[in-house]
Design an enzyme around this catalytic site. Structure first.
Site, PDB file in Angstrom:
ATOM      1  N   ALA A 177       2.551  11.698  40.462  1.00 44.02           N
ATOM      2  CA  ALA A 177       1.481  11.426  41.410  1.00 44.02           C
ATOM      3  C   ALA A 177       1.965  11.315  42.856  1.00 44.02           C
ATOM      4  O   ALA A 177       1.343  11.897  43.762  1.00 44.02           O
ATOM      5  CB  ALA A 177       0.731  10.165  40.991  1.00 44.02           C
ATOM      6  N   GLY A 233      -7.876  15.803  42.131  1.00 48.34           N
ATOM      7  CA  GLY A 233      -6.824  14.882  41.718  1.00 48.34           C
ATOM      8  C   GLY A 233      -6.062  14.360  42.922  1.00 48.34           C
ATOM      9  O   GLY A 233      -6.546  14.378  44.064  1.00 48.34           O
ATOM     10  N   PHE A 234      -4.843  13.901  42.696  1.00 47.55           N
ATOM     11  CA  PHE A 234      -4.068  13.310  43.783  1.00 47.55           C
ATOM     12  C   PHE A 234      -3.821  14.304  44.908  1.00 47.55           C
ATOM     13  O   PHE A 234      -4.006  13.995  46.085  1.00 47.55           O
ATOM     14  CB  PHE A 234      -2.736  12.777  43.252  1.00 47.55           C
ATOM     15  CG  PHE A 234      -2.877  11.556  42.384  1.00 47.55           C
ATOM     16  CD1 PHE A 234      -3.309  10.353  42.909  1.00 47.55           C
ATOM     17  CD2 PHE A 234      -2.575  11.606  41.030  1.00 47.55           C
ATOM     18  CE1 PHE A 234      -3.443   9.225  42.120  1.00 47.55           C
ATOM     19  CE2 PHE A 234      -2.707  10.486  40.224  1.00 47.55           C
ATOM     20  CZ  PHE A 234      -3.139   9.290  40.772  1.00 47.55           C
ATOM     21  N   GLY A 235      -3.373  15.521  44.566  1.00 47.77           N
ATOM     22  CA  GLY A 235      -3.071  16.497  45.606  1.00 47.77           C
ATOM     23  C   GLY A 235      -4.294  16.892  46.401  1.00 47.77           C
ATOM     24  O   GLY A 235      -4.287  16.895  47.640  1.00 47.77           O
ATOM     25  N   GLU A 292       4.783   4.846  26.721  1.00 49.92           N
ATOM     26  CA  GLU A 292       3.715   3.874  26.973  1.00 49.92           C
ATOM     27  C   GLU A 292       2.715   3.839  25.824  1.00 49.92           C
ATOM     28  O   GLU A 292       2.267   2.767  25.399  1.00 49.92           O
ATOM     29  CB  GLU A 292       3.035   4.216  28.300  1.00 49.92           C
ATOM     30  CG  GLU A 292       3.936   3.918  29.493  1.00 49.92           C
ATOM     31  CD  GLU A 292       3.496   4.576  30.790  1.00 49.92           C
ATOM     32  OE1 GLU A 292       4.096   4.262  31.841  1.00 49.92           O
ATOM     33  OE2 GLU A 292       2.568   5.408  30.751  1.00 49.92           O
ATOM     34  N   VAL A 352     -14.003  26.614  38.424  1.00 46.89           N
ATOM     35  CA  VAL A 352     -13.504  27.818  39.089  1.00 46.89           C
ATOM     36  C   VAL A 352     -12.989  28.776  38.026  1.00 46.89           C
ATOM     37  O   VAL A 352     -12.121  28.434  37.239  1.00 46.89           O
ATOM     38  CB  VAL A 352     -12.388  27.475  40.092  1.00 46.89           C
ATOM     39  CG1 VAL A 352     -11.786  28.749  40.686  1.00 46.89           C
ATOM     40  CG2 VAL A 352     -12.919  26.576  41.196  1.00 46.89           C
ATOM     41  N   GLY A 364      -9.784  21.102  43.063  1.00 47.68           N
ATOM     42  CA  GLY A 364      -9.168  19.997  42.344  1.00 47.68           C
ATOM     43  C   GLY A 364      -9.288  18.693  43.103  1.00 47.68           C
ATOM     44  O   GLY A 364      -8.891  18.607  44.272  1.00 47.68           O
TER      45      GLY A 364
END
Length: 422
Positions: free
Chosen positions: A316, A14-16, A172, A80, A12
């Site tokens: 996030a 992404g942020f992590g 939003e 994966v 992944g």
């Protein structure tokens, strides 16, 4: 890179996953990052791409470019399929496999329709750039379809927009849709008045922005209603079809329903054999490792963990902090140092509602309106990756502020290519 080095596989980007990779930049390990997309995505602004305010490159950057100077990283574009945590192998969609010494699983979450998976075909969610571009195309074509349809009932259905879910993404989206209809598209059509479009935000719970204090939630609702959004709370949607949705006993004809109501954790979490919560998230130890698997860590939206007695939210900042902590724990394992528990540092909640309208909650600070909007704008521009991204976003928003125009209103492909309806 030496094969003798310990191999860290990070699933992944992404942020992590990205923050874990960066935190291991000077570690004596070799890293393989695996992602099915070639880019890191700034998800908090994904709705801006869906509503034509920003282009895809404004909120995304290629992973290889971001990590080009980190010599201990190899980026692998792949899906994966499954993980064997005891055998320490990751199996990819192309039939290959990758062995690891340590694994950080940061594969995020997807849409959850609460057992009504058939709704997915009629109420798309918003998690990826593909989702955003599909939704943008559909939203813009809805006005074109209404302009061309002579039947008043059919025209009304095309101009009927519903957003299901009153969290930050739903709020939003609804606020931005109302601004597009009432300001951006004004005077551009000859047979319809876009300002007559109906934008409804539907929240099954008692209030929107349930993670915010009651008073900020109430202010957000008032700001939405001033923008022209119809806010419906306390009643869940009971059905969604290609023709519309059912709310309570009423069926509403609508050709655009957007799903922002729930998320489910990545199915890869099931491969670990660890306990899962109701959303499919992995219950991890205090140091973010998987029970009985000290070499496997789970971070971000896929992890279920408490900090100071409170569940860590799926946002996030939490994913970034988890990624960095998992990297520290790998360093600790390599040097035979003890583990330390993860402590989440809460940077507050932010949500924008529309032009010069937002709400901010940070510790004792509560803001709404223009000041909150500037706070939200500064925070999001600051956390974008890369100077170009920050500059482009700032310029685009400055232009939108003064002109109400949205810079990415191009419909790609032929109008006949749009599936009817989605």
């Amino acid at each position: 890179m030496s094969e003798a080095k310990q191999h860290v596989v990070i699933v992944g980007g992404g942020f992590g996953g990205l923050w874990a990779t960066r935190a291991l930049a000077d570690a004596d390990v070799r890293i393989t990052m695996i992602d099915r997309h070639n880019h890191h995505l700034f998800q908090p602004l994904l709705y801006q791409v869906a509503t034509a305010g920003l282009s895809a490159p404004d909120i995304a950057a290629p992973l290889r470019h971001i990590l080009r100077r980190q010599g201990n990283v190899e980026v692998r574009l792949a899906e994966v399929e499954r993980i064997e945590p005891l055998a320490r192998r990751v199996h990819l969609g192309d039939g290959s496999e990758i062995a690891f010494d340590f694994l950080i699983l940061a594969s995020g979450a997807t849409h959850a329709y609460f057992g009504n998976d058939a709704w997915a075909a009629h109420a798309p969610g918003l998690k990826t750039l593909d989702d955003a571009l599909h939704l943008r195309r559909h939203l813009l074509l809805a006005f074109e379809r209404a302009e061309a349809d002579p039947d008043p009932a059919a025209r009304a259905a095309w101009l009927n927009f519903a957003v299901v879910g009153g969290g930050p993404t739903g709020v939003e989206l609804a606020g931005t849709l109302a601004e597009i209809a009432r300001h951006t598209l004004r005077n551009e059509f000859r047979h319809i008045d876009p300002g007559q479009a109906r934008v409804r935000l539907i929240e099954a719970g008692p209030r929107v922005l349930a993670s915010f204090p009651d008073d900020l939630s109430a202010r957000a609702r008032r700001q939405l209603e001033r923008l022209g959004v119809e806010v419906s709370t306390g009643t869940p949607v009971s059905d969604i079809t290609s023709a519309g949705y059912r709310l309570g006993g009423e069926f509403v004809a609508a050709r655009t329903v957007i799903w922002a109501a729930g998320v489910a954790a990545s199915p890869l979490g099931r491969c670990l054999g660890a306990p899962l919560d109701r959303a499919g998230r992995v219950h991890v130890e205090a140091d973010l490792s998987v029970p009985d698997l000290p070499h496997v860590f789970v971070v971000g939206d896929l992890a279920s963990v408490d900090s100071d007695g409170k569940p860590v939210p799926g946002v996030a900042p939490a994913a970034k902090q988890m990624g960095r902590h998992a990297a520290r724990m790998i360093r600790a394992r390599l040097s035979n140092r003890p583990s330390t528990p993860f402590r989440y540092r809460d940077f507050g909640n932010l949500a924008t509602i529309g032009r010069m309208a937002a709400v901010v909650h940070w510790r004792r600070l509560k803001l709404s309106g223009l000041l909150a909007w500037w706070f939200w704008l500064a925070a999001h521009v600051f956390f974008l990756i890369g100077f170009r991204n920050r500059l482009v976003v700032l310029l685009n928003w400055a232009w939108a502020y003064w002109s109400y125009q949205r810079s990415a209103r191009i419909i790609f492909g032929g109008a006949q290519d749009e599936e009817s309806p989605s």
